[in-house]
Design an enzyme around this catalytic site. Structure first.
Site, PDB file in Angstrom:
ATOM      1  N   GLU A  26      85.625  18.682  19.935  1.00 54.43           N
ATOM      2  CA  GLU A  26      84.952  19.599  21.033  1.00 54.43           C
ATOM      3  C   GLU A  26      84.897  21.255  20.883  1.00 54.43           C
ATOM      4  OE1 GLU A  26      85.105  16.700  24.773  1.00 54.43           O
ATOM      5  OE2 GLU A  26      86.349  18.580  24.840  1.00 54.43           O
ATOM      6  N   GLY A  54      91.116   6.893  46.030  1.00 53.06           N
ATOM      7  CA  GLY A  54      90.688   6.329  46.986  1.00 53.06           C
ATOM      8  C   GLY A  54      89.481   5.310  46.871  1.00 53.06           C
ATOM      9  N   GLU A  95      84.529  -1.407  48.336  1.00 52.41           N
ATOM     10  CA  GLU A  95      83.926  -1.099  46.854  1.00 52.41           C
ATOM     11  C   GLU A  95      84.699  -0.210  46.120  1.00 52.41           C
ATOM     12  OE1 GLU A  95      79.758   0.040  47.650  1.00 52.41           O
ATOM     13  OE2 GLU A  95      79.374  -1.995  48.461  1.00 52.41           O
ATOM     14  N   SER A  99      90.877  10.277  41.491  1.00 46.49           N
ATOM     15  CA  SER A  99      90.254  10.054  42.834  1.00 46.49           C
ATOM     16  C   SER A  99      90.913   8.440  43.085  1.00 46.49           C
ATOM     17  CB  SER A  99      88.982  10.327  43.046  1.00 46.49           C
ATOM     18  OG  SER A  99      88.475  10.043  44.425  1.00 46.49           O
ATOM     19  N   ARG A 145      77.536  19.300  33.696  1.00 46.57           N
ATOM     20  CA  ARG A 145      78.304  18.191  34.385  1.00 46.57           C
ATOM     21  C   ARG A 145      77.077  17.501  35.395  1.00 46.57           C
ATOM     22  NH1 ARG A 145      81.049  15.629  30.808  1.00 46.57           N
ATOM     23  NH2 ARG A 145      83.114  16.194  30.789  1.00 46.57           N
ATOM     24  N   PHE A 198      77.848   0.753  32.013  1.00 45.07           N
ATOM     25  CA  PHE A 198      78.750   1.707  31.270  1.00 45.07           C
ATOM     26  C   PHE A 198      79.744   1.869  32.358  1.00 45.07           C
ATOM     27  CE2 PHE A 198      80.359   5.960  30.789  1.00 45.07           C
ATOM     28  CZ  PHE A 198      80.735   6.027  29.518  1.00 45.07           C
ATOM     29  N   GLU A 203      76.839  12.139  20.597  1.00 44.20           N
ATOM     30  CA  GLU A 203      77.080  11.843  21.749  1.00 44.20           C
ATOM     31  C   GLU A 203      76.448  12.883  22.850  1.00 44.20           C
ATOM     32  OE1 GLU A 203      81.474  11.803  22.325  1.00 44.20           O
ATOM     33  OE2 GLU A 203      81.658  10.132  20.649  1.00 44.20           O
TER      34      GLU A 203
END
Length: 373
Positions: free
Chosen positions: A280, A299, A215, A297, A242, A191, A327
Site C-alpha cells: 500500500e 454490537g 442478526e 463494532s 471508502r 464475501f 485488488e
C-alpha cells in the site's frame, strides 16, 4: 461410478463436510501417479502428477452419489469431473473416476505429506469447507472460485478468536457455558455473511434470558499498522475511497487511515502488516510493536483489528500513489508530523476510528520512543 480421492480430500472428516454425508470408504492406490502439494495451505487440495513407478495413496468412495463430483469440484475451485481409470483397492484393480490435473510436477511442487498437512492446516480446512459448502447451490462455481481465499480468511478469524482476551473485570463465563444458539435463519452468504439466528444467554443475575432474535455481520480479522519514525517524529497515513461513507451519504468519502489489510488464512497478523506496508505504501518497516487487539463494532459485527506500531525510517520517504491493481486499490500516502496528525484528529478530518485510536496510543508512548531513537 466409484471415485478415488487423494490429498486433502483423503482426510475423511473433510471429505464428509464437502460431500455433506459420511461415505463408505476404502484405502486405495493409483499406480503411475504421485500426489504433490503446491503450498496453498488449507486450500491446497493436492494434485496428481504422472510419476513412473509411482503410487498415489488415497481413498475409494464405494457408494458414490451423483452430486459428489460437483461438490468436490466446488470446494476445490475446479470444473473438472475427472476421468475413468483403474485404481488398486486391496488386491483388486477397480475402475474409478479420478480428477487428474498435471502431467508432471510444477515449479515449487513438493510430495504431499498428509500428516504434516493435517497438523498445519486440518482445523482451518474444516472451517473453510464449512464456509464454502454453505454456499453450494447458491453461489455460482466461478464466483466461488474467486471467493475461496476470503472464506479461508474468515475461517482463520475463528481460529484466532480461540485465544480470548483476559477477563479480570468482565464476566469470565465462556460462550459455551453461557450462550445457546437455538436456530439459524437464512441470511446473505457471499464475501460477507449476514447471519440471522435465535439465541438465549445467561444474564448477570444468573437467570436465563428469553429467546432473542438477532442478526450479525460475519466479517474478517484485519491487521493495521501506523508507520512512525521517532527520529523525525513523523507518521505515514494513507488515503482511499471508502464505501461506508458513500452508503451513509457522506459527500466526502475519501478517508485517512492506517495501512491495513485482511489477514489471510493461516497468516500471522504481524506478517500481514509487513506485507501491506510494502503493497500500500511502498515502505519496508524496521520493526513492529503490538498496540491493541480490538473488535471494531462488537454490537453487530465479528470484525476484529490487530493493531501495530511500525517503526521505520521516513526521513527520505516520498509520498505518492500506490496499491495493487489486481485488488482495484487506489491509495495515496501522506507523510505528516505527529502534531499535524493530532491536529487532524482534533479538527475531525481524521474520522476513521482505528487511526484516531492508534494516534492516541502513540501519544502515550511517543516520549519513550523518541528518547530511544
Amino acid at each position: 461410478m466409484r471415485r478415488f480421492v487423494f490429498g486433502a480430500l483423503a482426510w475423511p472428516p473433510l471429505l464428509e463436510r464437502v460431500l455433506g454425508r459420511a461415505a463408505d470408504l476404502r484405502p486405495a492406490r493409483l499406480p503411475g501417479y504421485a500426489v504433490y502439494g503446491t503450498g496453498g495451505g488449507a486450500l491446497d487440495p493436492g494434485t496428481l502428477c504422472a510419476v513412473p513407478d509411482g503410487g498415489a495413496e488415497g481413498l475409494l468412495i464405494l457408494d458414490p452419489d451423483p452430486e459428489d463430483g460437483a461438490r468436490m469440484a466446488y470446494f476445490n475451485g475446479t470444473d473438472a469431473d475427472g476421468m475413468v481409470t483403474e485404481v488398486r483397492c486391496g488386491g483388486d484393480l477397480v475402475s474409478a473416476r479420478v480428477a487428474l490435473h498435471d502431467d508432471a510436477p510444477g515449479d515449487g511442487a513438493l510430495p504431499w505429506d498428509q500428516a504434516r498437512w493435517l497438523e498445519e492446516w486440518g482445523p482451518l480446512a474444516l472451517d473453510t469447507a464449512r464456509n464454502i459448502m454453505a454456499q453450494y447451490g447458491q453461489t455460482e462455481p466461478a464466483r466461488m472460485a474467486g471467493l475461496r481465499p476470503y472464506l479461508a480468511a474468515r475461517a482463520w478469524a475463528r481460529q484466532l478468536a480461540r485465544t480470548p482476551a483476559p477477563a479480570e473485570v468482565r464476566m469470565a463465563t465462556t460462550a459455551e457455558e453461557g450462550v445457546e444458539i437455538l436456530r439459524d435463519r437464512p441470511g446473505h452468504e457471499g464475501f460477507f455473511r449476514l447471519r440471522a439466528f435465535d439465541m438465549r444467554h445467561r444474564r448477570f443475575d444468573g437467570a436465563q434470558s428469553p429467546e432473542i432474535g438477532r442478526e450479525g455481520f460475519v466479517a474478517y480479522d484485519a491487521a493495521l499498522v501506523l508507520p512512525y519514525d521517532p527520529a523525525t517524529d513523523h507518521v505515514l497515513l494513507i488515503e482511499q475511497l471508502r464505501y461506508g461513507p458513500i452508503l451513509r451519504g457522506d459527500p466526502r468519502p475519501w478517508v485517512l487511515e492506517p495501512v491495513a489489510g485482511l489477514v489471510d488464512g493461516g497468516e500471522d497478523p504481524e506478517t500481514c502488516v509487513l506485507r501491506e506496508a510494502v503493497e500500500e505504501a511502498g515502505l519496508t518497516l524496521r520493526e513492529v510493536q503490538p498496540m491493541v487487539r480490538v473488535y471494531a463494532s462488537p454490537g453487530y459485527s465479528s470484525e476484529f483489528f490487530h493493531c501495530y506500531l511500525g517503526l521505520a525510517d521516513l526521513s527520505s520517504y516520498e509520498a505518492g500513489v500506490g496499491g495493487l491493481d489486481a485488488e482495484h486499490e487506489d491509495i495515496r500516502s501522506h507523510l505528516l508530523s505527529f502534531d499535524r496528525a493530532m491536529a487532524l484528529v482534533d479538527s475531525g478530518e481524521i474520522n476513521a476510528g482505528p487511526l484516531a485510536m492508534m494516534l492516541l496510543w502513540l501519544a502515550r508512548a511517543r516520549a519513550g520512543l523518541r528518547a530511544g531513537a
